[in-house]
Design a protein around this motif. Sequence first.
Motif, PDB file in Angstrom:
ATOM      1  N   GLY A 138       5.479   8.008   3.342  1.00 17.93           N
ATOM      2  CA  GLY A 138       4.166   8.273   2.759  1.00 17.93           C
ATOM      3  C   GLY A 138       4.088   9.652   2.178  1.00 17.93           C
ATOM      4  O   GLY A 138       5.075  10.178   1.655  1.00 17.93           O
ATOM      5  N   CYS A 139       2.903  10.260   2.288  1.00 14.63           N
ATOM      6  CA  CYS A 139       2.675  11.584   1.721  1.00 14.63           C
ATOM      7  C   CYS A 139       1.791  12.411   2.639  1.00 14.63           C
ATOM      8  O   CYS A 139       1.041  11.868   3.463  1.00 14.63           O
ATOM      9  CB  CYS A 139       1.990  11.468   0.355  1.00 14.63           C
ATOM     10  SG  CYS A 139       3.149  11.143  -0.990  1.00 14.63           S
ATOM     11  N   GLY A 140       1.893  13.725   2.460  1.00 12.81           N
ATOM     12  CA  GLY A 140       1.053  14.664   3.181  1.00 12.81           C
ATOM     13  C   GLY A 140       0.323  15.565   2.215  1.00 12.81           C
ATOM     14  O   GLY A 140       0.787  15.791   1.094  1.00 12.81           O
ATOM     15  N   PHE A 182       0.875  -1.165   0.000  1.00 13.89           N
ATOM     16  CA  PHE A 182       0.000   0.000   0.000  1.00 13.89           C
ATOM     17  C   PHE A 182       0.913   1.214   0.000  1.00 13.89           C
ATOM     18  O   PHE A 182       1.740   1.387   0.897  1.00 13.89           O
ATOM     19  CB  PHE A 182      -0.909   0.021   1.239  1.00 13.89           C
ATOM     20  CG  PHE A 182      -1.808   1.237   1.317  1.00 13.89           C
ATOM     21  CD1 PHE A 182      -2.946   1.312   0.537  1.00 13.89           C
ATOM     22  CD2 PHE A 182      -1.510   2.291   2.169  1.00 13.89           C
ATOM     23  CE1 PHE A 182      -3.778   2.430   0.603  1.00 13.89           C
ATOM     24  CE2 PHE A 182      -2.328   3.401   2.247  1.00 13.89           C
ATOM     25  CZ  PHE A 182      -3.473   3.471   1.463  1.00 13.89           C
ATOM     26  N   ASP A 183       0.782   2.040  -1.031  1.00 14.60           N
ATOM     27  CA  ASP A 183       1.600   3.244  -1.139  1.00 14.60           C
ATOM     28  C   ASP A 183       0.692   4.452  -0.916  1.00 14.60           C
ATOM     29  O   ASP A 183      -0.133   4.776  -1.782  1.00 14.60           O
ATOM     30  CB  ASP A 183       2.247   3.324  -2.517  1.00 14.60           C
ATOM     31  CG  ASP A 183       3.132   4.547  -2.697  1.00 14.60           C
ATOM     32  OD1 ASP A 183       3.093   5.472  -1.848  1.00 14.60           O
ATOM     33  OD2 ASP A 183       3.871   4.590  -3.695  1.00 14.60           O
ATOM     34  N   PRO A 184       0.793   5.101   0.245  1.00 14.74           N
ATOM     35  CA  PRO A 184      -0.084   6.235   0.514  1.00 14.74           C
ATOM     36  C   PRO A 184      -0.026   7.325  -0.554  1.00 14.74           C
ATOM     37  O   PRO A 184      -1.012   8.025  -0.775  1.00 14.74           O
ATOM     38  CB  PRO A 184       0.428   6.772   1.858  1.00 14.74           C
ATOM     39  CG  PRO A 184       1.048   5.601   2.514  1.00 14.74           C
ATOM     40  CD  PRO A 184       1.680   4.817   1.379  1.00 14.74           C
ATOM     41  N   CYS A 185       1.088   7.459  -1.227  1.00 16.50           N
ATOM     42  CA  CYS A 185       1.228   8.522  -2.227  1.00 16.50           C
ATOM     43  C   CYS A 185       0.430   8.244  -3.497  1.00 16.50           C
ATOM     44  O   CYS A 185       0.095   9.176  -4.231  1.00 16.50           O
ATOM     45  CB  CYS A 185       2.700   8.727  -2.561  1.00 16.50           C
ATOM     46  SG  CYS A 185       3.665   9.304  -1.140  1.00 16.50           S
ATOM     47  N   SER A 239      -1.455  13.608   6.833  1.00 19.68           N
ATOM     48  CA  SER A 239      -0.375  12.761   6.342  1.00 19.68           C
ATOM     49  C   SER A 239      -0.820  11.318   6.506  1.00 19.68           C
ATOM     50  O   SER A 239      -1.465  10.963   7.490  1.00 19.68           O
ATOM     51  CB  SER A 239       0.949  13.012   7.065  1.00 19.68           C
ATOM     52  OG  SER A 239       0.899  12.538   8.383  1.00 19.68           O
ATOM     53  N   VAL A 240      -0.507  10.521   5.492  1.00 17.94           N
ATOM     54  CA  VAL A 240      -0.777   9.085   5.511  1.00 17.94           C
ATOM     55  C   VAL A 240       0.558   8.428   5.226  1.00 17.94           C
ATOM     56  O   VAL A 240       1.161   8.662   4.172  1.00 17.94           O
ATOM     57  CB  VAL A 240      -1.827   8.669   4.463  1.00 17.94           C
ATOM     58  CG1 VAL A 240      -2.101   7.174   4.555  1.00 17.94           C
ATOM     59  CG2 VAL A 240      -3.117   9.472   4.627  1.00 17.94           C
ATOM     60  N   ARG A 241       1.040   7.642   6.203  1.00 19.30           N
ATOM     61  CA  ARG A 241       2.362   7.050   6.066  1.00 19.30           C
ATOM     62  C   ARG A 241       2.347   5.600   6.528  1.00 19.30           C
ATOM     63  O   ARG A 241       1.666   5.258   7.487  1.00 19.30           O
ATOM     64  CB  ARG A 241       3.384   7.822   6.901  1.00 19.30           C
ATOM     65  CG  ARG A 241       3.448   9.293   6.538  1.00 19.30           C
ATOM     66  CD  ARG A 241       4.450  10.073   7.317  1.00 19.30           C
ATOM     67  NE  ARG A 241       4.162  10.067   8.747  1.00 19.30           N
ATOM     68  CZ  ARG A 241       4.950  10.620   9.663  1.00 19.30           C
ATOM     69  NH1 ARG A 241       6.072  11.210   9.310  1.00 19.30           N
ATOM     70  NH2 ARG A 241       4.648  10.577  10.936  1.00 19.30           N
TER      71      ARG A 241
END
Length: 180
Positions: A74-76, A40-43, A88-90
């Motif tokens: 992850g990304c914000g 699972f890639d948050p980006c 942000s989801v990391r």
Amino acid sequence: MAGIAAAIVGCDASGEGGSTPTSTLSVNGRELAKSVPTGFDPCTDVPEQVLTEERLYKKEPTITEAPGGVVWKGCGWVYRGGGGYTLSVRMTNLTVPMVRERHFQDAAEFSVGGREAISTRQFEGPNIKDVCTVNVAVQAGSVEFTVVNPPSGRDTGHLDSCQIARSLTERIAPSIPGSL
């Protein structure tokens, strides 16, 4: 998170603190994976529809490594127009039990999509209610959702950061593959 990272130590084969770390890292006596879970890639895997509906944009990739091997990747996103929260989801190699054992303020356990989850307020000080983190269990770690929602935000400042974080978690978590 610094408190969690500070609890991580390596020991030599004799169990004494030494300069030769073992291949196993631990937090509160629990094994810590050497890297973040994959699958699972948050980006790229956070549903675009959720981001659009929540007025989130300006995706920024983040990678954070704490002493002792704790990793977040992850990304914000920020709220369009500047009047709201950031998200942000990391992916992290910290597990839900590791977070639970830190006894953060306002910890609340729940289930989302059949997965164990916990929301916490991990920051100290007068602005503790501005930030909420939800960790959702996956193999060898968790998906971490952090919302920063200062009361000065004209559109969302009146909302509780943990309510926002939990709502977003419930909308995004179904995108996490069942095999993870």
